[in-house]
Design a protein around this motif. Sequence first.
Motif, PDB file in Angstrom:
ATOM      1  N   ALA A  60      81.123 -58.495  17.147  1.00  0.00           N
ATOM      2  CA  ALA A  60      80.673 -57.097  17.203  1.00  0.00           C
ATOM      3  C   ALA A  60      81.194 -56.391  15.967  1.00  0.00           C
ATOM      4  N   GLY A  61      80.397 -56.405  14.914  1.00  0.00           N
ATOM      5  CA  GLY A  61      80.796 -55.722  13.692  1.00  0.00           C
ATOM      6  C   GLY A  61      81.959 -56.419  13.002  1.00  0.00           C
ATOM      7  N   GLN A  62      82.635 -55.657  12.133  1.00  0.00           N
ATOM      8  CA  GLN A  62      83.694 -56.221  11.297  1.00  0.00           C
ATOM      9  C   GLN A  62      85.077 -55.933  11.874  1.00  0.00           C
ATOM     10  N   THR A  63      85.243 -56.134  13.181  1.00  0.00           N
ATOM     11  CA  THR A  63      86.549 -55.883  13.785  1.00  0.00           C
ATOM     12  C   THR A  63      87.531 -56.975  13.355  1.00  0.00           C
ATOM     13  N   PRO A  64      88.827 -56.670  13.383  1.00  0.00           N
ATOM     14  CA  PRO A  64      89.808 -57.702  13.020  1.00  0.00           C
ATOM     15  C   PRO A  64      89.646 -58.974  13.844  1.00  0.00           C
TER      16      PRO A  64
ATOM     17  N   VAL B 242      76.342 -66.883  12.839  1.00  0.00           N
ATOM     18  CA  VAL B 242      77.134 -65.746  13.303  1.00  0.00           C
ATOM     19  C   VAL B 242      76.160 -64.634  13.682  1.00  0.00           C
ATOM     20  N   VAL B 243      76.282 -64.151  14.914  1.00  0.00           N
ATOM     21  CA  VAL B 243      75.386 -63.114  15.419  1.00  0.00           C
ATOM     22  C   VAL B 243      76.203 -61.851  15.679  1.00  0.00           C
ATOM     23  N   ASP B 244      75.816 -60.773  15.022  1.00  0.00           N
ATOM     24  CA  ASP B 244      76.480 -59.485  15.223  1.00  0.00           C
ATOM     25  C   ASP B 244      75.743 -58.736  16.332  1.00  0.00           C
TER      26      ASP B 244
ATOM     27  N   GLN C 271      74.138 -55.335  15.870  1.00  0.00           N
ATOM     28  CA  GLN C 271      72.804 -55.282  15.271  1.00  0.00           C
ATOM     29  C   GLN C 271      71.739 -55.831  16.210  1.00  0.00           C
ATOM     30  N   ARG C 272      72.134 -56.746  17.085  1.00  0.00           N
ATOM     31  CA  ARG C 272      71.166 -57.384  17.989  1.00  0.00           C
ATOM     32  C   ARG C 272      71.716 -57.406  19.412  1.00  0.00           C
ATOM     33  N   PRO C 273      71.910 -56.219  20.018  1.00  0.00           N
ATOM     34  CA  PRO C 273      72.570 -56.158  21.334  1.00  0.00           C
ATOM     35  C   PRO C 273      71.795 -56.866  22.444  1.00  0.00           C
TER      36      PRO C 273
ATOM     37  N   ILE D 157      83.663 -60.426  23.489  1.00  0.00           N
ATOM     38  CA  ILE D 157      83.519 -60.618  22.048  1.00  0.00           C
ATOM     39  C   ILE D 157      84.909 -60.867  21.460  1.00  0.00           C
ATOM     40  N   PRO D 158      85.072 -61.777  20.531  1.00  0.00           N
ATOM     41  CA  PRO D 158      84.063 -62.751  20.093  1.00  0.00           C
ATOM     42  C   PRO D 158      83.923 -63.911  21.083  1.00  0.00           C
ATOM     43  N   THR D 159      82.743 -64.519  21.101  1.00  0.00           N
ATOM     44  CA  THR D 159      82.478 -65.713  21.910  1.00  0.00           C
ATOM     45  C   THR D 159      81.806 -66.744  21.019  1.00  0.00           C
TER      46      THR D 159
END
Length: 95
Positions: free
Chosen positions: A16-20, A45-47, A50-52, A63-65
Amino acid sequence: MMSEPDQPLKLTLYVAGQTPKSLAAIRNLERICAEHMPGKYQVEVVDLRQRPQLAREHNIVAIPTLVRALPVPVQKIIGDLSDQEKVLVHLKVEG
């Protein structure tokens, strides 16, 4: 034939985005693949920001999975993939 032992692992990492935690998962996955499965994997890699809709379609609840689609059965690993041994066991990679 589909049951070839050298068939690449098909891995999808949902972030989910650029989280740590997402960035750590990407880095850890790249390292594990490079060290233990060179040339034997495909990673997407699926963000989900952008594609909920894919979260619902693929039953991603955290997340992440990391999802191993091939070989079947499907395996899911939740977290930043920092526990390399756990990741390798789930991916069924010989260490």
